[in-house]
Design a protein around this motif. Sequence first.
Motif, PDB file in Angstrom:
ATOM      1  N   THR A 152     -99.843-144.009   7.577  1.00 19.53           N
ATOM      2  CA  THR A 152     -99.916-144.656   8.712  1.00 19.53           C
ATOM      3  C   THR A 152     -99.065-144.248   9.687  1.00 19.53           C
ATOM      4  O   THR A 152     -99.479-144.421  10.878  1.00 19.53           O
ATOM      5  N   VAL A 153     -98.226-143.141  10.042  1.00 18.28           N
ATOM      6  CA  VAL A 153     -97.922-142.820  11.071  1.00 18.28           C
ATOM      7  C   VAL A 153     -98.804-142.067  11.197  1.00 18.28           C
ATOM      8  O   VAL A 153     -98.799-141.564  12.522  1.00 18.28           O
ATOM      9  N   PHE A 154     -99.422-140.481  10.304  1.00 10.58           N
ATOM     10  CA  PHE A 154     -99.913-139.283  11.217  1.00 10.58           C
ATOM     11  C   PHE A 154    -101.383-139.817  11.255  1.00 10.58           C
ATOM     12  O   PHE A 154    -101.983-139.114  12.779  1.00 10.58           O
ATOM     13  N   ALA A 155    -101.890-141.146  11.166  1.00 17.25           N
ATOM     14  CA  ALA A 155    -102.936-141.879  11.474  1.00 17.25           C
ATOM     15  C   ALA A 155    -103.349-142.375  13.054  1.00 17.25           C
ATOM     16  O   ALA A 155    -103.573-142.194  13.988  1.00 17.25           O
ATOM     17  N   ALA A 156    -101.778-142.800  13.493  1.00 16.92           N
ATOM     18  CA  ALA A 156    -101.478-142.844  14.804  1.00 16.92           C
ATOM     19  C   ALA A 156    -101.180-141.866  15.742  1.00 16.92           C
ATOM     20  O   ALA A 156    -101.870-141.907  17.273  1.00 16.92           O
ATOM     21  N   GLU A 157    -101.251-140.406  14.887  1.00 20.30           N
ATOM     22  CA  GLU A 157    -102.088-139.221  16.261  1.00 20.30           C
ATOM     23  C   GLU A 157    -100.556-138.430  17.465  1.00 20.30           C
ATOM     24  O   GLU A 157    -100.899-139.105  18.076  1.00 20.30           O
ATOM     25  N   PRO A 158     -99.690-139.085  16.527  1.00 21.68           N
ATOM     26  CA  PRO A 158     -98.271-138.999  17.675  1.00 21.68           C
ATOM     27  C   PRO A 158     -98.716-137.101  17.761  1.00 21.68           C
ATOM     28  O   PRO A 158     -99.104-136.164  17.398  1.00 21.68           O
ATOM     29  N   GLU A 159     -98.105-136.594  19.445  1.00 21.94           N
ATOM     30  CA  GLU A 159     -98.763-135.249  19.643  1.00 21.94           C
ATOM     31  C   GLU A 159     -98.384-134.296  18.967  1.00 21.94           C
ATOM     32  O   GLU A 159     -98.897-133.608  18.695  1.00 21.94           O
ATOM     33  N   ILE A 160     -96.606-134.421  18.749  1.00 21.37           N
ATOM     34  CA  ILE A 160     -96.233-133.789  18.107  1.00 21.37           C
ATOM     35  C   ILE A 160     -95.333-134.426  16.292  1.00 21.37           C
ATOM     36  O   ILE A 160     -94.765-135.457  16.933  1.00 21.37           O
ATOM     37  N   PHE A 161     -95.820-134.022  15.153  1.00 18.19           N
ATOM     38  CA  PHE A 161     -94.662-135.051  14.113  1.00 18.19           C
ATOM     39  C   PHE A 161     -93.490-133.677  13.765  1.00 18.19           C
ATOM     40  O   PHE A 161     -93.705-132.934  13.960  1.00 18.19           O
ATOM     41  N   SER A 162     -92.327-134.560  13.925  1.00 18.14           N
ATOM     42  CA  SER A 162     -91.367-133.679  13.400  1.00 18.14           C
ATOM     43  C   SER A 162     -90.474-133.893  12.946  1.00 18.14           C
ATOM     44  O   SER A 162     -89.571-135.225  12.128  1.00 18.14           O
ATOM     45  N   HIS A 163     -90.503-133.859  11.587  1.00 19.06           N
ATOM     46  CA  HIS A 163     -89.149-133.834  10.695  1.00 19.06           C
ATOM     47  C   HIS A 163     -88.059-132.639   9.912  1.00 19.06           C
ATOM     48  O   HIS A 163     -88.123-131.827   9.682  1.00 19.06           O
ATOM     49  N   ASN A 164     -86.896-132.023  10.017  1.00 21.47           N
ATOM     50  CA  ASN A 164     -85.751-131.696   9.968  1.00 21.47           C
ATOM     51  C   ASN A 164     -85.427-131.618   8.553  1.00 21.47           C
ATOM     52  O   ASN A 164     -85.560-132.204   7.453  1.00 21.47           O
ATOM     53  N   VAL A 165     -85.517-130.678   8.399  1.00 22.78           N
ATOM     54  CA  VAL A 165     -85.084-129.631   6.676  1.00 22.78           C
ATOM     55  C   VAL A 165     -83.821-129.752   7.020  1.00 22.78           C
ATOM     56  O   VAL A 165     -83.014-129.833   5.770  1.00 22.78           O
ATOM     57  N   GLU A 166     -83.368-129.635   8.228  1.00 23.37           N
ATOM     58  CA  GLU A 166     -81.415-129.866   8.244  1.00 23.37           C
ATOM     59  C   GLU A 166     -80.529-128.357   7.755  1.00 23.37           C
ATOM     60  O   GLU A 166     -79.772-128.194   7.867  1.00 23.37           O
ATOM     61  N   CYS A 167     -80.808-128.107   6.751  1.00 17.22           N
ATOM     62  CA  CYS A 167     -79.921-127.275   6.277  1.00 17.22           C
ATOM     63  C   CYS A 167     -80.898-126.048   5.274  1.00 17.22           C
ATOM     64  O   CYS A 167     -82.085-126.523   4.627  1.00 17.22           O
ATOM     65  N   VAL A 168     -80.467-124.978   4.696  1.00 19.96           N
ATOM     66  CA  VAL A 168     -81.340-124.008   3.770  1.00 19.96           C
ATOM     67  C   VAL A 168     -81.019-125.192   2.219  1.00 19.96           C
ATOM     68  O   VAL A 168     -80.252-126.043   1.863  1.00 19.96           O
ATOM     69  N   GLU A 169     -82.002-124.875   1.313  1.00 18.05           N
ATOM     70  CA  GLU A 169     -81.989-126.027   0.568  1.00 18.05           C
ATOM     71  C   GLU A 169     -80.980-125.976  -0.378  1.00 18.05           C
ATOM     72  O   GLU A 169     -80.395-126.531  -1.195  1.00 18.05           O
ATOM     73  N   ARG A 170     -80.827-124.789  -0.279  1.00 18.25           N
ATOM     74  CA  ARG A 170     -78.957-124.478  -1.651  1.00 18.25           C
ATOM     75  C   ARG A 170     -77.526-126.008  -1.779  1.00 18.25           C
ATOM     76  O   ARG A 170     -77.201-126.094  -2.618  1.00 18.25           O
ATOM     77  N   ILE A 171     -77.366-126.083  -0.768  1.00 17.28           N
ATOM     78  CA  ILE A 171     -76.849-126.710   0.063  1.00 17.28           C
ATOM     79  C   ILE A 171     -77.136-128.244   0.288  1.00 17.28           C
ATOM     80  O   ILE A 171     -76.375-129.143   0.436  1.00 17.28           O
ATOM     81  N   SER A 172     -78.562-128.344   0.250  1.00 17.38           N
ATOM     82  CA  SER A 172     -78.579-129.615   0.693  1.00 17.38           C
ATOM     83  C   SER A 172     -78.126-131.412   0.485  1.00 17.38           C
ATOM     84  O   SER A 172     -78.372-132.140   0.710  1.00 17.38           O
ATOM     85  N   LYS A 173     -78.137-130.886  -1.407  1.00 17.87           N
ATOM     86  CA  LYS A 173     -77.903-131.874  -1.915  1.00 17.87           C
ATOM     87  C   LYS A 173     -76.053-132.771  -1.154  1.00 17.87           C
ATOM     88  O   LYS A 173     -75.646-133.487  -0.795  1.00 17.87           O
ATOM     89  N   LYS A 174     -75.430-131.621  -1.457  1.00 14.53           N
ATOM     90  CA  LYS A 174     -74.330-131.724  -0.923  1.00 14.53           C
ATOM     91  C   LYS A 174     -74.137-132.230   0.975  1.00 14.53           C
ATOM     92  O   LYS A 174     -73.436-133.004   1.163  1.00 14.53           O
ATOM     93  N   VAL A 175     -74.790-132.043   0.959  1.00 13.17           N
ATOM     94  CA  VAL A 175     -74.970-132.210   2.932  1.00 13.17           C
ATOM     95  C   VAL A 175     -75.878-133.592   3.563  1.00 13.17           C
ATOM     96  O   VAL A 175     -75.793-134.212   3.948  1.00 13.17           O
ATOM     97  N   ARG A 176     -76.854-133.898   1.968  1.00  9.95           N
ATOM     98  CA  ARG A 176     -77.566-135.226   3.014  1.00  9.95           C
ATOM     99  C   ARG A 176     -77.925-135.424   1.288  1.00  9.95           C
ATOM    100  O   ARG A 176     -78.858-135.326   0.714  1.00  9.95           O
ATOM    101  N   SER A 177     -76.649-136.554  -0.032  1.00  8.09           N
ATOM    102  CA  SER A 177     -77.275-136.712  -0.965  1.00  8.09           C
ATOM    103  C   SER A 177     -78.620-137.425  -0.938  1.00  8.09           C
ATOM    104  O   SER A 177     -79.071-137.335  -2.578  1.00  8.09           O
ATOM    105  N   GLN A 178     -78.672-138.443  -0.408  1.00 11.17           N
ATOM    106  CA  GLN A 178     -79.844-139.321  -0.553  1.00 11.17           C
ATOM    107  C   GLN A 178     -81.450-138.446  -0.598  1.00 11.17           C
ATOM    108  O   GLN A 178     -82.573-138.829  -0.421  1.00 11.17           O
ATOM    109  N   ALA A 179     -81.474-136.896   0.210  1.00 14.22           N
ATOM    110  CA  ALA A 179     -82.346-136.509   0.810  1.00 14.22           C
ATOM    111  C   ALA A 179     -82.912-135.713  -0.160  1.00 14.22           C
ATOM    112  O   ALA A 179     -82.125-135.105  -1.663  1.00 14.22           O
ATOM    113  N   ASP A 180     -84.132-135.642  -0.052  1.00 12.54           N
ATOM    114  CA  ASP A 180     -84.426-133.887  -1.441  1.00 12.54           C
ATOM    115  C   ASP A 180     -85.554-133.511  -0.203  1.00 12.54           C
ATOM    116  O   ASP A 180     -86.105-132.623   0.273  1.00 12.54           O
TER     117      ASP A 180
END
Length: 234
Positions: free
Chosen positions: A95-123
Amino acid sequence: MILGDICTRSCGFCAVQTGKPTWNDPLEPYRTAMAVKKMDLMHVVVTSVDRDDLKDNYGSEVWAETINQIHEHVPDCTVEVLTPDFKGHQPALNTVFAAEPEIFSHNVECVERISKKVRSQADWQRSMEVLRLSVDCGLHTKTGMMVGLGETFDEVVATMKQVRKLGVAIFTLGQYLQPTKKHFPVQRYLSDREFTDYKKIGLDLGYQVVESGALVRSSYHAHEQARIVIGNKS
Ligand code: SF4
């Protein structure tokens, strides 16, 4: 920031309030476009809280309508969206892609090993998948991460390589700063030299733009980045 100011998640690094959102503003996309018009913006970065409570589309329809309204009312303004992962729900992402934003951004935020500690509800892998789907849709795609959270140099470089392999064009990297004493503590402050090294490594990996510095955040020099990646809108 759209979709209210209360987030359904509680990432350890983030100062946004967590709770049960009560936001209900069907005119927000239009009002956002009017604000962009009034400010006469050439480039706008839109972001939101996570709305995992909106089980049907995770707020993606509001996202798409906001992009559409800005495009309609301020056609010369380029739109950059910094989105949640929509729980990896592909129809919501489409739905978001179809609206064609000029830039689509989503952050990985940190390296994978510590991701669960840094943002527990994300994957972390789910975030990678979001980026992959954006690139596959032909969108100019961007991501960012914080450093100083306990990652190693090799892990940062490996992350930059993995993300670059997906076809992501813009990478931002900044020093994590602890918003309050209750938040995840800073593990280390990086030197200017280290940020410069990451920038050089990123450009060697083939990114079109790498912003790397202590005070770099997702929207840092966003307009200039957009001009490099997509040129002028006409
Ligand atoms: S999902 Fe985003 S807004 Fe919500 S707590 Fe995490 S970083 Fe903050």
